[in-house]
Design a protein around this motif. Structure first.
Motif, short mmCIF file in Angstrom:
data_model
loop_
_atom_site.label_atom_id
_atom_site.label_comp_id
_atom_site.label_asym_id
_atom_site.label_seq_id
_atom_site.Cartn_x
_atom_site.Cartn_y
_atom_site.Cartn_z
N ASP A 19 0.83 -1.20 0.00
CA ASP A 19 0.00 0.00 0.00
C ASP A 19 0.87 1.25 0.00
O ASP A 19 2.05 1.22 0.33
CB ASP A 19 -0.95 0.02 1.20
CG ASP A 19 -0.22 0.07 2.53
OD1 ASP A 19 0.91 -0.46 2.60
OD2 ASP A 19 -0.75 0.65 3.48
N PHE A 20 0.23 2.37 -0.38
CA PHE A 20 0.91 3.66 -0.45
C PHE A 20 0.74 4.40 0.88
O PHE A 20 -0.05 5.34 0.99
CB PHE A 20 0.35 4.50 -1.61
CG PHE A 20 0.56 3.87 -2.97
CD1 PHE A 20 1.80 3.87 -3.55
CD2 PHE A 20 -0.50 3.28 -3.64
CE1 PHE A 20 2.00 3.29 -4.80
CE2 PHE A 20 -0.32 2.71 -4.89
CZ PHE A 20 0.94 2.71 -5.47
N ASN A 21 1.47 3.94 1.89
CA ASN A 21 1.34 4.55 3.21
C ASN A 21 2.20 5.80 3.32
O ASN A 21 3.20 5.97 2.61
CB ASN A 21 1.74 3.55 4.29
CG ASN A 21 3.18 3.07 4.14
OD1 ASN A 21 3.47 2.28 3.24
ND2 ASN A 21 4.07 3.54 4.99
N LEU A 22 1.79 6.70 4.22
CA LEU A 22 2.50 7.95 4.43
C LEU A 22 3.51 7.81 5.56
O LEU A 22 3.41 6.93 6.41
CB LEU A 22 1.51 9.07 4.77
CG LEU A 22 0.40 9.34 3.75
CD1 LEU A 22 -0.48 10.50 4.21
CD2 LEU A 22 0.97 9.62 2.37
N LEU A 23 4.49 8.71 5.56
CA LEU A 23 5.47 8.80 6.63
C LEU A 23 5.21 10.10 7.38
O LEU A 23 4.87 11.12 6.77
CB LEU A 23 6.89 8.79 6.06
CG LEU A 23 7.23 7.63 5.12
CD1 LEU A 23 8.63 7.79 4.54
CD2 LEU A 23 7.10 6.30 5.84
N LYS A 24 5.40 10.09 8.69
CA LYS A 24 5.08 11.27 9.49
C LYS A 24 6.31 11.76 10.23
O LYS A 24 6.84 11.08 11.11
CB LYS A 24 3.95 10.95 10.48
CG LYS A 24 3.31 12.20 11.08
CD LYS A 24 2.05 11.86 11.84
CE LYS A 24 1.39 13.12 12.38
NZ LYS A 24 0.14 12.81 13.13
N ALA A 25 6.77 12.96 9.85
CA ALA A 25 7.90 13.61 10.51
C ALA A 25 7.35 14.72 11.40
O ALA A 25 7.07 15.82 10.92
CB ALA A 25 8.87 14.18 9.48
#
Length: 500
Positions: free
Chosen positions: A359-365
């Motif tokens: 899946d196209f998951n997001l990264l959180k900074a």
């Protein structure tokens, strides 16, 4: 009918289309003669309605061979057979387009053809992009990546709208050559209509580029270009060179104020997810530099499957986000039906099949949501659109283009990132192993850039954005509209044929 004056019109038509296809390739990087795309399709469009079907099909094949053979010349790095095979395969799409518009438009007048030809061209480009062997290299909309006012329309239609404009202009020229002697008034109206459409697009583009950009929540972003050739033996010296280069450049970027630092695809030769000491070392580097580090590396799961992944390292916390590449490169990262293609072992194809992410998951900074596309994924509009639609506020693209060597392929690849930024209204941070690394604003302006085979840092202030463009919200609606127009005109033409 032929636009070429010669004693052997069929041979001249084939040769002319071959040359026109080759000329079209000059509209793309590195030559960037963008204006050639506005005239190169015209002869092919005229010859699509040649009385002889064989001549029409031969012209389509010749045009495709001339264009893709020149535009994709760098594929020959992997051998002449792969280059010939890909050129032929992509040329078949041009042949299919010629055949479709011939039968759909043979009984249409100039206005019908003015709508049919560009609509069918957009449909053909979209069909090229789907499926396991989908490929968008050569879509004519990308040839305009430097004409920023024109390509702002991509925020509404995607790159497909730019392709439509170019094809519509070529269709108008084809109609002038075909119908000028018999219907000058109608052709004059067509010219006015196309000029009015282009004027409206340019007015929209200028207005969009003049709109103020938000300045709150600014982030100092940097892309690291290590200029290390990954196509070498991965021995201890290679590991030391990678770590020495990227760690040193990361510290320099942090001293310059960067708080988000992006490394290229597979810049880290180790396996951060399974090597606790490596993860701890990267965590300490992030803590020392007070920055989030987004890097590319391989990953391996408990079943022994390998992934091409991106890892987000937080200061003192280690890995806080991971994304595994979903759209793998056929024959570059896996070989379809490997057991039936033993001869491929003689060419530069991967010996180990990678596994695609799910899946196209997001990264959180911190508070910022990052959408990551890895290499090949950046050439497909739907991937960055999916990431942005899911909430990405910044788009990052990491790639390893070292295997392109010094061909134009690296610059062709980078030009697509300009359209990804405009389509989704997002800042794009692009980190490439040997170039081109750049930072692009939501209107396609390049804020910082590092060319091929240079080592260094590109840095700029970016802003996480949340507003979604029409293209992000609606996706490929314009493509489906073109399918509707093409289908409607085809039915209309068939009805006229049955009536007659």
């Amino acid at each position: 009918m032929s636009i070429f004056n010669a004693k052997k019109p069929r041979v001249t038509a084939w040769a002319g289309c071959l040359i026109c296809g080759a000329v079209l390739s000059l509209a793309f990087p590195r030559t960037n003669f963008w204006w050639l795309s506005w005239v190169s399709l015209c002869p092919l469009m005229i010859l699509s309605f040649h009385p002889r079907l064989r001549t029409t099909l031969a012209c389509g094949l010749a045009f495709g061979a001339g264009f893709f053979g020149c535009h994709l010349y760098w594929i020959a790095i992997f051998g002449k057979l792969p280059w010939l095979a890909l050129t032929l395969f992509q040329s078949l799409y041009i042949v299919a387009w010629v055949l479709a518009v011939r039968y759909a438009g043979i009984r249409l007048g100039p206005w019908g053809r003015l709508l049919l030809l560009p609509s069918a061209w957009v449909c053909m480009e979209w069909l090229r992009s789907i499926g396991m062997l989908g490929f968008t290299w050569g879509d004519i909309g990308y040839s305009q990546h430097q004409l920023l006012p024109l390509i702002q329309i991509a925020s509404l239609t995607g790159v497909w709208g730019v392709s439509f404009l170019i094809a519509a202009w070529n269709a108008m020229l084809a109609n002038i050559a075909t119908y000028w002697n018999t219907g000058r008034r109608s052709i004059s109206y067509q010219v006015c209509a196309v000029l009015l459409l282009l004027s409206a697009v340019l007015v929209y583009g200028v207005a969009a580029m003049r709109s103020p950009m938000p300045t709150d929540r600014q982030v100092e972003a940097a892309a690291i270009q290590g200029n290390i050739n990954t196509d070498t033996e991965h021995d201890l010296a290679y590991f030391e060179r990678c770590h020495g280069t990227y760690w040193s450049l990361t510290r320099k970027a942090a001293l310059a104020g960067a708080t988000l630092i992006v490394w290229p695809e597979t810049a880290e030769p180790g396996y951060p997810a399974r090597d606790q000491f490596l993860e701890y070392s990267l965590s300490q580097l992030a803590l020392e530099t007070r920055s989030y580090i987004l890097l590319g590396a391989h990953d391996e799961d408990q079943q022994g499957r390998y992934f091409n992944s991106g890892f987000l390292i937080a200061p003192g916390q280690g890995i806080v986000g991971r994304y595994s590449k979903v759209r793998l490169v056929p024959f570059g990262e896996y070989v379809p039906a490997r057991r039936y293609l033993p001869f491929l072992s003689y060419y530069r194809v991967t010996s180990v099949d990678l596994t695609a992410g799910t899946d196209f998951n997001l990264l959180k900074a911190g508070r910022t949501k990052i959408g990551l596309a890895i290499c090949f994924e950046s050439i497909f509009p739907y991937i960055c659109r999916t990431l942005t639609h899911s909430g990405a506020e910044i788009l990052c693209i990491i790639t390893n283009d070292a295997w392109f060597e010094r061909t134009a392929a690296a610059e062709q690849h980078a030009s697509k990132s300009v359209l990804r930024a405009i389509e989704n209204g997002r800042y794009v941070v692009r980190a490439a192993t040997t170039g081109v690394s750049c930072i692009i604003d939501p209107h396609g302006r390049i804020l910082a850039r590092k060319g091929i085979f240079e080592q260094g840092i590109v840095k700029a202030k970016i802003v996480p954005l949340r507003r979604k463009t029409l293209y992000t919200r609606m996706g490929d609606w314009f493509v489906f509209l073109c399918f509707g127009v093409t289908g409607g005109l085809t039915i209309w033409s068939l009805c006229k044929r049955m009536t007659n």
